[in-house]
Design a protein around this motif. Sequence first.
Motif, PDB file in Angstrom:
ATOM      1  N   THR A  25       0.759  -1.498  -0.128  1.00  0.00           N
ATOM      2  CA  THR A  25       0.127  -0.102  -0.025  1.00  0.00           C
ATOM      3  C   THR A  25       0.782   1.127  -0.017  1.00  0.00           C
ATOM      4  OG1 THR A  25      -0.077  -0.003   2.411  1.00  0.00           O
ATOM      5  CG2 THR A  25      -1.990  -1.188   1.178  1.00  0.00           C
ATOM      6  N   GLU A  73     -12.208  -5.452   6.540  1.00  0.00           N
ATOM      7  CA  GLU A  73     -11.921  -4.264   6.153  1.00  0.00           C
ATOM      8  C   GLU A  73     -10.693  -3.860   5.384  1.00  0.00           C
ATOM      9  OE1 GLU A  73     -12.661  -2.074   9.962  1.00  0.00           O
ATOM     10  OE2 GLU A  73     -14.878  -2.448   9.651  1.00  0.00           O
ATOM     11  N   LYS A  77      -9.999  -2.699   1.225  1.00  0.00           N
ATOM     12  CA  LYS A  77      -9.311  -1.436   0.861  1.00  0.00           C
ATOM     13  C   LYS A  77      -8.024  -1.932  -0.075  1.00  0.00           C
ATOM     14  CE  LYS A  77     -10.137   1.419   5.223  1.00  0.00           C
ATOM     15  NZ  LYS A  77      -9.382   1.913   6.299  1.00  0.00           N
TER      16      LYS A  77
END
Length: 108
Positions: A25, A73, A77
Amino acid sequence: VEVVKNLNYSCDYINIVSLGGGSITQSYILDSINSKGLKIYLEVDVETAINRISNFKDRPLLLYDKPEIAWTELFVKRKTIYENCDLKINSDNSIDEICKQIIEFITN
């Protein structure tokens, strides 16, 4: 990041770096991987993921009251990044089968 940046790509062997799910990320890490290697996504379901890390009490995910919800969650993402890989393998396969799939992909 330094490990990914400093890999010796002129050698006669393959370097494999196993990164945590959140590392990609970070754009500078993902950029480095994209420019120097392949992204292999070992797909895993939430129950398996939680079971695999449950013995490691220092894992950030285990700090949540409901790690399954936190994992889901995070996955939602990150899913687009994970799916934008060079090879996706179901990690329910045996280690031998996973290795075989990776070797076949790399050598073809």
